[in-house]
Motif scaffolding. Sequence first.
Motif, PDB file in Angstrom:
ATOM      1  N   UNK A  59       0.857  -1.187   0.000  1.00  0.00           N
ATOM      2  CA  UNK A  59       0.000   0.000   0.000  1.00  0.00           C
ATOM      3  C   UNK A  59       0.893   1.236   0.000  1.00  0.00           C
ATOM      4  N   UNK A  60       0.853   2.006  -1.072  1.00  0.00           N
ATOM      5  CA  UNK A  60       1.750   3.165  -1.164  1.00  0.00           C
ATOM      6  C   UNK A  60       1.343   4.314  -0.252  1.00  0.00           C
ATOM      7  N   UNK A  61       0.226   4.183   0.447  1.00  0.00           N
ATOM      8  CA  UNK A  61      -0.142   5.191   1.445  1.00  0.00           C
ATOM      9  C   UNK A  61       0.623   4.997   2.758  1.00  0.00           C
ATOM     10  N   UNK A  62       1.241   3.835   2.923  1.00  0.00           N
ATOM     11  CA  UNK A  62       1.951   3.505   4.157  1.00  0.00           C
ATOM     12  C   UNK A  62       3.409   3.932   4.058  1.00  0.00           C
ATOM     13  N   UNK A  63       3.864   4.703   5.043  1.00  0.00           N
ATOM     14  CA  UNK A  63       5.264   5.074   5.187  1.00  0.00           C
ATOM     15  C   UNK A  63       5.691   4.730   6.616  1.00  0.00           C
ATOM     16  N   UNK A  64       7.000   4.746   6.855  1.00  0.00           N
ATOM     17  CA  UNK A  64       7.445   4.398   8.201  1.00  0.00           C
ATOM     18  C   UNK A  64       8.768   5.060   8.543  1.00  0.00           C
ATOM     19  N   UNK A  65       8.968   5.210   9.855  1.00  0.00           N
ATOM     20  CA  UNK A  65      10.238   5.603  10.453  1.00  0.00           C
ATOM     21  C   UNK A  65      10.550   4.542  11.504  1.00  0.00           C
ATOM     22  N   UNK A  66      11.811   4.148  11.614  1.00  0.00           N
ATOM     23  CA  UNK A  66      12.196   3.155  12.614  1.00  0.00           C
ATOM     24  C   UNK A  66      13.397   3.669  13.391  1.00  0.00           C
ATOM     25  N   UNK A  67      13.266   3.725  14.715  1.00  0.00           N
ATOM     26  CA  UNK A  67      14.310   4.264  15.574  1.00  0.00           C
ATOM     27  C   UNK A  67      15.443   3.265  15.783  1.00  0.00           C
ATOM     28  N   UNK A  68      16.604   3.799  16.174  1.00  0.00           N
ATOM     29  CA  UNK A  68      17.764   2.960  16.452  1.00  0.00           C
ATOM     30  C   UNK A  68      17.642   2.229  17.783  1.00  0.00           C
ATOM     31  N   UNK A  69      16.765   2.705  18.659  1.00  0.00           N
ATOM     32  CA  UNK A  69      16.455   2.043  19.930  1.00  0.00           C
ATOM     33  C   UNK A  69      15.111   2.579  20.415  1.00  0.00           C
ATOM     34  N   UNK A  70      14.663   2.114  21.561  1.00  0.00           N
ATOM     35  CA  UNK A  70      13.420   2.615  22.143  1.00  0.00           C
ATOM     36  C   UNK A  70      13.659   3.973  22.802  1.00  0.00           C
ATOM     37  N   UNK A  71      13.053   5.022  22.240  1.00  0.00           N
ATOM     38  CA  UNK A  71      13.217   6.377  22.774  1.00  0.00           C
ATOM     39  C   UNK A  71      11.994   6.855  23.550  1.00  0.00           C
ATOM     40  N   UNK A  72      10.905   6.131  23.509  1.00  0.00           N
ATOM     41  CA  UNK A  72       9.742   6.516  24.290  1.00  0.00           C
ATOM     42  C   UNK A  72       8.627   7.126  23.460  1.00  0.00           C
ATOM     43  N   UNK A  73       7.455   7.196  24.105  1.00  0.00           N
ATOM     44  CA  UNK A  73       6.228   7.615  23.424  1.00  0.00           C
ATOM     45  C   UNK A  73       6.328   9.020  22.849  1.00  0.00           C
ATOM     46  N   UNK A  74       6.828   9.986  23.652  1.00  0.00           N
ATOM     47  CA  UNK A  74       6.911  11.372  23.170  1.00  0.00           C
ATOM     48  C   UNK A  74       7.791  11.474  21.936  1.00  0.00           C
ATOM     49  N   UNK A  75       8.920  10.746  21.948  1.00  0.00           N
ATOM     50  CA  UNK A  75       9.820  10.770  20.801  1.00  0.00           C
ATOM     51  C   UNK A  75       9.136  10.182  19.564  1.00  0.00           C
ATOM     52  N   UNK A  76       8.385   9.111  19.748  1.00  0.00           N
ATOM     53  CA  UNK A  76       7.746   8.443  18.616  1.00  0.00           C
ATOM     54  C   UNK A  76       6.726   9.341  17.928  1.00  0.00           C
ATOM     55  N   UNK A  77       5.825   9.948  18.720  1.00  0.00           N
ATOM     56  CA  UNK A  77       4.830  10.779  18.034  1.00  0.00           C
ATOM     57  C   UNK A  77       5.455  12.087  17.542  1.00  0.00           C
ATOM     58  N   UNK A  78       6.506  12.576  18.218  1.00  0.00           N
ATOM     59  CA  UNK A  78       7.169  13.790  17.741  1.00  0.00           C
ATOM     60  C   UNK A  78       7.798  13.567  16.372  1.00  0.00           C
ATOM     61  N   UNK A  79       8.422  12.424  16.179  1.00  0.00           N
ATOM     62  CA  UNK A  79       8.992  12.100  14.871  1.00  0.00           C
ATOM     63  C   UNK A  79       7.900  12.013  13.814  1.00  0.00           C
ATOM     64  N   UNK A  80       6.785  11.378  14.171  1.00  0.00           N
ATOM     65  CA  UNK A  80       5.677  11.288  13.221  1.00  0.00           C
ATOM     66  C   UNK A  80       5.133  12.647  12.849  1.00  0.00           C
ATOM     67  N   UNK A  81       5.002  13.529  13.846  1.00  0.00           N
ATOM     68  CA  UNK A  81       4.496  14.874  13.573  1.00  0.00           C
ATOM     69  C   UNK A  81       5.463  15.651  12.682  1.00  0.00           C
ATOM     70  N   UNK A 163       1.777  21.198  14.720  1.00  0.00           N
ATOM     71  CA  UNK A 163       2.459  20.086  15.381  1.00  0.00           C
ATOM     72  C   UNK A 163       3.969  20.211  15.212  1.00  0.00           C
ATOM     73  N   UNK A 164       4.413  20.562  14.012  1.00  0.00           N
ATOM     74  CA  UNK A 164       5.855  20.742  13.783  1.00  0.00           C
ATOM     75  C   UNK A 164       6.408  21.876  14.634  1.00  0.00           C
ATOM     76  N   UNK A 165       5.623  22.919  14.789  1.00  0.00           N
ATOM     77  CA  UNK A 165       6.061  24.055  15.589  1.00  0.00           C
ATOM     78  C   UNK A 165       6.306  23.619  17.044  1.00  0.00           C
ATOM     79  N   UNK A 166       5.398  22.799  17.591  1.00  0.00           N
ATOM     80  CA  UNK A 166       5.562  22.312  18.960  1.00  0.00           C
ATOM     81  C   UNK A 166       6.803  21.426  19.070  1.00  0.00           C
ATOM     82  N   UNK A 167       6.962  20.496  18.128  1.00  0.00           N
ATOM     83  CA  UNK A 167       8.117  19.597  18.158  1.00  0.00           C
ATOM     84  C   UNK A 167       9.413  20.390  18.029  1.00  0.00           C
TER      85      UNK A 167
END
Length: 324
Positions: A59-81, A163-167
């Motif tokens: 599905x070409x609508x799906x994209x992803x980012x994968x971290x080098x380790x577990x950085x936590x919930x805030x880091x995960x959604x911040x990267x997505x934003x 969202x980008x402004x907050x991050x």
Amino acid sequence: MHPLGLTAVVPCYDEADSVAQTHAEIVAALGGYDLEILFVDDGSGDGTLAEIQRLAAADDRVQYLSFSRNFGFEAAFSAGYKYARKPWLVHLDADLQFPPTEVHLLVERALEGFDAVFGVRRTRHDPWHRRWGAACYHWLGRRLRIRIPPGATTFRVLRTELARRVVGLRLGTPYFLATVPLLTSRIATVPVEHRERTRGTSKFRLGRLIGHALELYVAFSRRAVHWVAIVLLLAALLTAGLAATAFAGWVGVAPAIGGALLAECVALAGAAVMLRYTVLVADAQPRPAMFYIREASIPVDASDELFPGARAVPHIPVQRGDAA
């Protein structure tokens, strides 16, 4: 198709058994939008990334980012934003306790002229200690005059640029719900359904929830430190007064010692709160980035890569016939 461009940001940590169903529900509910689904793998130790890559291949609508380790919930959604590519985004957790079908309610409200719309649970299907803890957390936050939208949750639709402004602020103690009201007053809440958890387990344990609340109180309010300073001063005065009356013979030594010990207990509790402020100051010092990316299906800034230049954006063949 709805003309609104919408990125569904989905943080994931050890969700290999969930991501396929999560994708299917999002597509079924939001496929009518100009949709992007951005999974953020927060350093999972299971097959989460492989499952996401399989979905991206179909599905070409799906994209992803994968971290080098577990950085936590805030880091995960911040990267997505930060890397969402549509004008609007919706935050959806992988367990989908907030049904994707409820997103339409938030979008409709946002299009009335709001920059951010937060879902508020009509009925919360979580253990009693989570419900009571959340009620106390919001009550105390209001007493400290922290401007969190009443009942607001991580289920939200907002302008991607906001969202980008907050991050981009890179706060020492990031707390999205408390930061958005500092940037805009065009905020709304909408009652939404909340489902019981049917798969996976909550990554927020009791200790983490308490620490999260303390970080909010010390980072976004100065009232707490004023209260603590007053309590410490009163405890010191009480101890000195008891000592003076004991020396003067007005009260017995035993009652004076008991009162002094009680005052010391209060003082120690206040000192613990003051220590949190010291930690807050330390957090504001130079530190590593909130996250580092090891793999991604989209271009990312070199500053966010663990090894800049070593990661090539993979070519993912699209097989539309296999899309869920």
